[in-house]
Write a protein that holds these residues in place. Structure first.
Motif, PDB file in Angstrom:
ATOM      1  N   ALA A 153       0.772  -0.947   0.171  1.00 17.25           N
ATOM      2  CA  ALA A 153      -0.266  -0.138   0.093  1.00 17.25           C
ATOM      3  C   ALA A 153       1.295   1.396   0.430  1.00 17.25           C
ATOM      4  CB  ALA A 153      -1.156  -0.128   1.171  1.00 17.25           C
ATOM      5  N   LEU A 154       1.592   1.066   0.701  1.00 10.71           N
ATOM      6  CA  LEU A 154       2.614   3.098   1.347  1.00 10.71           C
ATOM      7  C   LEU A 154       3.368   2.400  -0.688  1.00 10.71           C
ATOM      8  CD1 LEU A 154       3.240   4.542   2.778  1.00 10.71           C
ATOM      9  CD2 LEU A 154       4.887   3.984   3.874  1.00 10.71           C
ATOM     10  N   THR A 155       4.104   1.497  -1.060  1.00  6.60           N
ATOM     11  CA  THR A 155       4.967   1.385  -1.521  1.00  6.60           C
ATOM     12  C   THR A 155       4.714   1.571  -3.090  1.00  6.60           C
ATOM     13  OG1 THR A 155       6.419   0.002  -0.572  1.00  6.60           O
ATOM     14  CG2 THR A 155       6.779   0.320  -2.992  1.00  6.60           C
ATOM     15  N   THR A 156       3.501   1.947  -3.453  1.00  7.39           N
ATOM     16  CA  THR A 156       2.236   2.061  -4.628  1.00  7.39           C
ATOM     17  C   THR A 156       1.634   3.664  -4.302  1.00  7.39           C
ATOM     18  OG1 THR A 156       1.386  -0.593  -4.652  1.00  7.39           O
ATOM     19  CG2 THR A 156       0.158   1.539  -5.564  1.00  7.39           C
ATOM     20  N   GLY A 157       1.252   3.811  -3.167  1.00  8.99           N
ATOM     21  CA  GLY A 157       0.927   5.093  -2.934  1.00  8.99           C
ATOM     22  C   GLY A 157       1.526   6.503  -3.426  1.00  8.99           C
ATOM     23  N   ALA A 158       3.363   6.175  -2.948  1.00 11.18           N
ATOM     24  CA  ALA A 158       4.656   6.697  -2.973  1.00 11.18           C
ATOM     25  C   ALA A 158       4.650   6.155  -4.232  1.00 11.18           C
ATOM     26  CB  ALA A 158       5.825   6.017  -2.070  1.00 11.18           C
ATOM     27  N   GLY A 159       5.144   5.560  -4.851  1.00 12.21           N
ATOM     28  CA  GLY A 159       5.473   5.595  -6.771  1.00 12.21           C
ATOM     29  C   GLY A 159       4.284   6.332  -7.176  1.00 12.21           C
ATOM     30  N   GLY A 160       2.933   6.353  -6.657  1.00 11.89           N
ATOM     31  CA  GLY A 160       1.974   7.265  -7.588  1.00 11.89           C
ATOM     32  C   GLY A 160       2.174   8.855  -7.138  1.00 11.89           C
ATOM     33  N   VAL A 161       2.826   9.541  -6.602  1.00 12.94           N
ATOM     34  CA  VAL A 161       2.791  11.299  -6.117  1.00 12.94           C
ATOM     35  C   VAL A 161       4.376  11.069  -6.588  1.00 12.94           C
ATOM     36  CG1 VAL A 161       3.302  11.676  -4.000  1.00 12.94           C
ATOM     37  CG2 VAL A 161       2.094  10.509  -3.878  1.00 12.94           C
ATOM     38  N   THR A 162       5.323  10.051  -6.259  1.00  9.05           N
ATOM     39  CA  THR A 162       6.856  10.566  -7.175  1.00  9.05           C
ATOM     40  C   THR A 162       6.462  10.616  -8.642  1.00  9.05           C
ATOM     41  OG1 THR A 162       7.505   8.877  -5.437  1.00  9.05           O
ATOM     42  CG2 THR A 162       9.002   9.265  -6.923  1.00  9.05           C
ATOM     43  N   LYS A 163       5.833   9.510  -8.726  1.00 13.45           N
ATOM     44  CA  LYS A 163       5.004  10.030 -10.253  1.00 13.45           C
ATOM     45  C   LYS A 163       5.199  10.960 -11.078  1.00 13.45           C
ATOM     46  CE  LYS A 163       7.450   6.314 -12.052  1.00 13.45           C
ATOM     47  NZ  LYS A 163       8.703   6.216 -13.231  1.00 13.45           N
ATOM     48  N   ALA A 164       3.367  11.943 -10.205  1.00 17.32           N
ATOM     49  CA  ALA A 164       2.757  12.929 -10.270  1.00 17.32           C
ATOM     50  C   ALA A 164       3.943  14.542  -9.749  1.00 17.32           C
ATOM     51  CB  ALA A 164       1.557  12.825 -10.094  1.00 17.32           C
ATOM     52  N   VAL A 165       4.329  14.231  -8.760  1.00 21.33           N
ATOM     53  CA  VAL A 165       5.026  15.620  -7.886  1.00 21.33           C
ATOM     54  C   VAL A 165       6.081  15.797  -8.350  1.00 21.33           C
ATOM     55  CG1 VAL A 165       5.048  16.350  -5.763  1.00 21.33           C
ATOM     56  CG2 VAL A 165       3.634  14.430  -5.924  1.00 21.33           C
ATOM     57  N   THR A 166       6.616  17.469  -9.368  1.00 23.45           N
ATOM     58  CA  THR A 166       8.031  17.008  -9.337  1.00 23.45           C
ATOM     59  C   THR A 166       8.338  17.984  -8.429  1.00 23.45           C
ATOM     60  OG1 THR A 166       6.685  18.904 -10.652  1.00 23.45           O
ATOM     61  CG2 THR A 166       6.728  16.802 -11.898  1.00 23.45           C
ATOM     62  N   GLN A 167       7.607  19.068  -7.698  1.00 26.17           N
ATOM     63  CA  GLN A 167       8.659  19.783  -6.456  1.00 26.17           C
ATOM     64  C   GLN A 167       8.130  19.998  -5.362  1.00 26.17           C
ATOM     65  OE1 GLN A 167       9.005  23.983  -8.075  1.00 26.17           O
ATOM     66  NE2 GLN A 167       8.247  22.632  -9.900  1.00 26.17           N
TER      67      GLN A 167
END
Length: 345
Positions: A153-167
């Motif tokens: 859950a946390l790894t998947t959520g983190a992956g989605g955030v990391t791809k979408a949030v640039t700064q």
């Protein structure tokens, strides 16, 4: 050993099965302390995700090492560990590019031959291939629940955030506050967003979203008007769709500011439509994919250092014997009140 078997579409059962054993020098055998039911487990049991049956379910786990293959030198028997949901070799062409989710020799635990044939974590013991690389040691002060969250859950959520949030300092909206959505909200706090907006129809989940860092919450079938109000008509810089339905996908696309990013990590049951001309006009960026298991150790470090604490997503505990009834409840009821359940084999 006891294990939870996906028997036929819609049905699971606990059976006695042969013990997990070392098959390769790179393996480890782990006694499962805790495992949990993921939304994708429900997709498997519904018959939507894989055609095969008769395998042990589960891909989220924290446990203690029982036995080590001769090639695993960096762990000891008795260590408490967790693993990523997707075992990966680290040496094939995909892994060398950092594309661990598509390892040529990997797959996903508990998803049948379609995803590599690896037995799942809903059992008393689990074989871990590529153990020296894939296992993550759990510090003594980190709870089983927090370690369990890293398994998916946390790894998947983190992956989605990391791809979408640039700064840092961006405005972020998360659509769907199930375990992955709540995890995305929690991980997004690392990026110090200007606004972190949680969207769901379940009041209890929105309350947990606030606990996990959301600055604003929206309870509406169509949140677009409220998103415009919160952002002053500008739209959000990043959206993460964790629901996987047409309505949230369209609302997420429409909520984006020009040059905005959308990550899709919710698994849809059916195709959704996509206005590519509108996306082109606004220069929107779209990403979808499996969990990025590479940063799992970094996420563990954040938890160990007190920057993250995902325990709040776990609000139910049960035994392996009771798991079939729990899965039935999760698949058939909307009023169960369970965000994420811990199973103690």
């Amino acid at each position: 050993m006891k294990a939870l078997i996906y028997s036929v579409p819609g049905e699971t059962e606990v059976r006695e099965v042969p013990d997990a054993v070392i098959q390769e020098p790179t393996d480890a055998i782990v006694d499962v302390i805790a495992t949990s039911i993921c939304g994708s487990d429900l997709h498997v049991v519904s018959g939507d995700l894989v055609p095969d049956t008769g395998f042990i379910l589960g891909h989220e786990m924290v446990g203690r090492i029982r036995e080590l293959g001769s090639a695993v030198k960096n762990f000891s028997v008795g260590d408490r560990v967790t693993v990523s949901p997707a075992p990966y070799c680290g040496v094939c062409a995909s892994c060398r590019r950092g594309n661990y989710a598509h390892c040529q020799f990997g797959g996903v635990y508990g998803c049948g031959e379609t995803y590599g044939g690896f037995a799942g974590s809903h059992a008393e013991r689990l074989r871990i291939p590529f153990a020296a690389r894939d296992m993550i040691r759990v510090p003594d002060h980190v709870s089983d629940e927090s370690a369990l969250a890293i398994s998916d859950a946390l790894t998947t959520g983190a992956g989605g955030v990391t791809k979408a949030v640039t700064q840092q300092g961006r405005t972020i909206a998360v659509f769907g506050c199930g375990p992955v959505g709540l995890s995305a909200i929690h991980y997004a706090t690392i990026w110090k967003p200007a606004k972190l907006i949680a969207i769901d129809l379940v009041p209890e989940r929105l309350e947990i979203a606030r606990q996990m860092g959301a600055t604003d919450v929206i309870s509406a079938a169509d949140p677009r008007e409220e998103l415009q109000r919160i952002t002053g008509g500008v739209g959000v810089d990043a959206a993460i769709d964790c629901a996987g339905v047409e309505a949230t996908f369209q609302a997420a696309i429409d909520s984006l500011a020009p040059e905005g990013f959308l990550s899709i990590i919710g698994i849809p049951h059916k195709p959704v439509s996509f206005d590519i001309a509108g996306a082109l006009r606004n220069g929107l960026n779209l990403w979808t994919g499996l969990a990025d298991v590479g940063p799992a150790q970094t996420i563990m470090d954040y938890i160990a250092d007190g920057l993250l604490n995902p325990d709040a997503i776990f609000n139910h505990e049960t035994t392996l014997d009771e798991a079939p009834a729990l899965i039935k409840t999760l698949m058939t009821s909307r009023d169960h009140g369970i965000v994420k359940a811990v199973i103690r084999p």
